[in-house]
Design an enzyme around this catalytic site. Structure first.
Site, PDB file in Angstrom:
ATOM      1  CG  ASN A   1      -1.852   1.098   1.325  1.00 11.59           C
ATOM      2  OD1 ASN A   1      -1.773   2.034   0.530  1.00 11.59           O
ATOM      3  ND2 ASN A   1      -2.774   1.032   2.274  1.00 11.59           N
TER       4      ASN A   1
ATOM      5  CE  LYS B   1      -1.060   1.878   6.074  1.00  9.28           C
ATOM      6  NZ  LYS B   1      -2.343   1.684   6.697  1.00  9.28           N
TER       7      LYS B   1
ATOM      8  CG  HIS C   1     -12.408   4.651   2.859  1.00  9.87           C
ATOM      9  ND1 HIS C   1     -13.031   5.717   3.463  1.00  9.87           N
ATOM     10  CD2 HIS C   1     -11.086   4.802   3.097  1.00  9.87           C
ATOM     11  CE1 HIS C   1     -12.119   6.483   4.049  1.00  9.87           C
ATOM     12  NE2 HIS C   1     -10.932   5.957   3.826  1.00  9.87           N
TER      13      HIS C   1
ATOM     14  CG  ASN D   1      -6.323  10.761  10.148  1.00 12.35           C
ATOM     15  OD1 ASN D   1      -6.894  11.788  10.538  1.00 12.35           O
ATOM     16  ND2 ASN D   1      -5.105  10.428  10.508  1.00 12.35           N
ATOM     17  N   GLY D   2      -9.389   9.453   7.253  1.00 11.14           N
ATOM     18  CA  GLY D   2     -10.352   9.681   6.172  1.00 11.14           C
ATOM     19  C   GLY D   2     -11.632   8.982   6.596  1.00 11.14           C
TER      20      GLY D   2
ATOM     21  NE  ARG E   1      -8.861  13.587   3.332  1.00 11.14           N
ATOM     22  CZ  ARG E   1      -8.908  12.280   3.106  1.00 11.14           C
ATOM     23  NH1 ARG E   1      -9.853  11.773   2.359  1.00 11.14           N
ATOM     24  NH2 ARG E   1      -7.999  11.471   3.619  1.00 11.14           N
TER      25      ARG E   1
ATOM     26  CG  MET F   1     -12.207  10.569  17.671  1.00 13.95           C
ATOM     27  SD  MET F   1     -13.047  12.181  17.799  1.00 13.95           S
ATOM     28  CE  MET F   1     -13.898  12.281  16.246  1.00 13.95           C
ATOM     29  NE  ARG F   2      -5.418   7.656  19.416  1.00 11.24           N
ATOM     30  CZ  ARG F   2      -4.608   6.898  18.718  1.00 11.24           C
ATOM     31  NH1 ARG F   2      -4.306   5.706  19.143  1.00 11.24           N
ATOM     32  NH2 ARG F   2      -4.074   7.331  17.591  1.00 11.24           N
TER      33      ARG F   2
ATOM     34  N   GLY G   1     -10.334   3.330  12.440  1.00 16.23           N
ATOM     35  CA  GLY G   1      -9.745   3.636  13.748  1.00 16.23           C
ATOM     36  C   GLY G   1     -10.733   4.247  14.725  1.00 16.23           C
TER      37      GLY G   1
ATOM     38  N   GLY H   1     -14.279   4.397  14.217  1.00 16.35           N
ATOM     39  CA  GLY H   1     -15.485   3.552  14.269  1.00 16.35           C
ATOM     40  C   GLY H   1     -15.300   2.342  15.163  1.00 16.35           C
ATOM     41  CD  GLU H   2     -11.596  -1.237  13.318  1.00 15.88           C
ATOM     42  OE1 GLU H   2     -10.610  -1.594  13.989  1.00 15.88           O
ATOM     43  OE2 GLU H   2     -11.593  -1.187  12.075  1.00 15.88           O
TER      44      GLU H   2
ATOM     45  CD  GLU I   1      -8.530  -0.061   3.952  1.00 11.94           C
ATOM     46  OE1 GLU I   1      -8.084   0.439   4.997  1.00 11.94           O
ATOM     47  OE2 GLU I   1      -8.757   0.589   2.921  1.00 11.94           O
TER      48      GLU I   1
HETATM   49  P1  AMP Z   1      -7.375   5.169  10.802  1.00 14.14           P
HETATM   50  O1  AMP Z   1      -7.205   6.232   9.756  1.00 14.14           O
HETATM   51  O2  AMP Z   1      -8.433   4.169  10.460  1.00 14.14           O
HETATM   52  O3  AMP Z   1      -6.080   4.531  11.223  1.00 14.14           O
HETATM   53  O4  AMP Z   1      -7.925   5.921  12.114  1.00 14.14           O
HETATM   54  C1  AMP Z   1      -7.229   6.962  12.720  1.00 14.14           C
HETATM   55  C2  AMP Z   1      -8.139   7.654  13.700  1.00 14.14           C
HETATM   56  O5  AMP Z   1      -8.616   6.710  14.665  1.00 14.14           O
HETATM   57  C3  AMP Z   1      -7.466   8.758  14.493  1.00 14.14           C
HETATM   58  O6  AMP Z   1      -8.310   9.903  14.554  1.00 14.14           O
HETATM   59  C4  AMP Z   1      -7.326   8.161  15.881  1.00 14.14           C
HETATM   60  O7  AMP Z   1      -7.377   9.148  16.865  1.00 14.14           O
HETATM   61  C5  AMP Z   1      -8.570   7.322  15.940  1.00 14.14           C
HETATM   62  N1  AMP Z   1      -8.490   6.352  17.037  1.00 14.14           N
HETATM   63  C6  AMP Z   1      -7.652   5.303  17.162  1.00 14.14           C
HETATM   64  N2  AMP Z   1      -7.842   4.704  18.358  1.00 14.14           N
HETATM   65  C7  AMP Z   1      -8.820   5.392  18.989  1.00 14.14           C
HETATM   66  C8  AMP Z   1      -9.473   5.290  20.256  1.00 14.14           C
HETATM   67  N3  AMP Z   1      -9.136   4.320  21.125  1.00 14.14           N
HETATM   68  N4  AMP Z   1     -10.443   6.174  20.551  1.00 14.14           N
HETATM   69  C9  AMP Z   1     -10.781   7.147  19.690  1.00 14.14           C
HETATM   70  N5  AMP Z   1     -10.210   7.308  18.495  1.00 14.14           N
HETATM   71  C10 AMP Z   1      -9.245   6.448  18.138  1.00 14.14           C
END
Ligand code: AMP
Length: 419
Positions: A15, A22, A190, A221-222, A251, A293-294, A340, A342-343, A394
């Protein structure tokens, strides 16, 4: 599916982004991860690299290092060197195939394909639609074709899953010739993730995918939403580019396009500045100066009003998409949270579904608050719509689709003639 017996072959998934690469190496037939890693290309001639792999004791070992990457020795060569240095892949002939995530497949690709010169040319033609990503994907493909010419390579497109969207869903209300001449339309992204989690949800619910109506929410992030009717995508929130739709890390997502004319006239901002504003300085970051988001959740809980606003706006946009896709689908069996955020973010799931009880969506707050490493249902017993958390993967999906393409093409590659 091919019977592999105990023959050991591998699939490498690549990727490549504009400044990082990656990779994940899987062993067949069980798609066990042998190694995964990340190389971040930097302007210095040393690029940070990380690789994780299981060791005999059942634990994982992580290597953090820097690798020389130059024009002559790009990230892909550095990655192959890293895999060899730790005896993870001593011989490239161990590889059954290499699967690439390719961001934009335009209208040319509805499914993954075996890469040949024609496919390369077609991906090249799509560069104007994905000027940062497609060139990075192509340079990886080309380099590996030189390096390991006998290993089949497969392109898995981020856009392919959305090619089932009907015309009234993918067209913008613009003069029709903008579509016929310039291919301006909704493509969606996605797709690999939406397709993967939809199948995972069907398996979890023990129902055929082609009987399910699903709203899939990939929130990272997206971020994007997809409306899936009887297993096929009929709408998605990202458009010609990944800028449209939900509020994202940096965005803006949906906005009135006239804001751009207004800003240009009022401030004199040029195209590149506007592009940068909407793609890199907006979304959560624009609202509260933070895109993780954390951190936002923590600050919001401590009373930071901008962080609270960012969270509220992020979730309100999701809720609006849930509502519109319920109408588009004419009935929904399940909503999926993945990515990230959503999970992992119970508060985002809670706020996005708050007040949707009259539409048959009620979350069980205790189930929602649990940490979900695996597929899990988080709706309450009174909810007529099932709400699931489904971890996306993915790379695994690309590996599976790569194998499927190979199997269909009945190629016999690799020293073991495993496929
Ligand atoms: P991704 O692009 O799918 O890797 O997701 C990244 C996003 O997931 C970032 O905004 C992170 O802050 C968020 N994220 C990851 N772990 C957590 C968590 N435990 N609680 C809230 N947001 C999270």
């Amino acid at each position: 599916m091919h019977d592999f017996g105990d023959i050991f072959v591998k699939i490498l998934v690549i990727n490549s982004g504009s400044s990082s690469l990656k990779f994940q190496l899987f062993s067949l037939p069980d798609f066990k991860v042998i190694a995964s890693g990340l190389l971040e290309e930097s302007d210095d001639e040393q690029s940070p690299a990380r690789m994780t792999f299981p060791v005999n004791s059942g634990e994982t070992r992580t290597i953090n290092t820097t690798l020389p990457t130059t024009q002559e020795r790009p990230a892909i060569s550095a990655m192959l060197g890293l895999l060899r240095a730790y005896d993870i892949m001593d011989d490239e002939n161990d590889l059954a195939a290499i699967g690439h995530r390719v961001v934009h497949g335009g209208e040319a690709f509805h499914e993954p394909v075996l890469i040949d010169e024609d496919v390369i040319k077609a991906i090249e033609k799509l560069i104007p639609l994905a000027p940062l990503h497609n060139p990075a994907n192509l340079s990886g493909i080309r380099l590996l074709r030189e390096h390991v010419p006998d290993i089949p390579q497969v392109a898995v497109f981020d856009t392919a899953f959305h090619q089932t969207i009907p015309e009234h869903g993918f067209l913008y209300a613009l003069p029709h010739e903008l579509y016929t001449k310039h291919k301006i339309r909704r493509y969606g992204f996605h797709g690999t993730s939406h397709g993967y989690v939809a199948r995972q949800a069907a398996e979890y619910l023990d129902r055929p995918l082609d009987e399910l109506n699903i709203i899939s929410l990939h929130l990272g992030n997206g971020a994007s939403a997809a409306a899936i009717k009887n297993g096929k995508c009929i709408d998605t929130s990202m458009g010609l580019t990944p800028l449209e739709g939900l509020v994202m890390g940096t965005r803006s997502g949906d906005l009135d396009p006239a804001i751009l004319f207004y800003l240009s006239r009022e401030t004199g901002m040029n195209m590149d500045e506007l592009d940068n504003l909407l793609n890199k300085a907006s979304g959560l970051k624009g609202i509260c100066d933070e895109n993780d988001m954390r951190t936002i959740t923590k600050s919001a809980a401590q009373g930071d009003q901008r962080a609270q606003l960012a969270l509220a706006m992020f979730c309100y946009r999701i809720k609006k998409y849930i509502g519109s896709y319920m109408a588009a689908l004419g009935g929904v069996d399940c909503i999926i949270f993945t990515g990230g955020i959503g999970e992992n973010s119970a508060i985002v799931r809670k706020m996005s579904c708050a007040g949707l009880h009259p539409f048959g969506i009620t979350i069980d707050q205790e189930k929602n608050a649990l940490r979900h490493k695996k597929r899990a249902a988080i709706h309450s017993t009174e909810s007529s719509i099932q709400v699931l958390v489904v971890p996306t993967n993915e790379e695994l999906e690309i590996a599976r689709q790569t194998l499927q393409v190979l199997t269909t093409a009945s190629l016999h590659k690799g020293k073991n003639n495993a496929i």
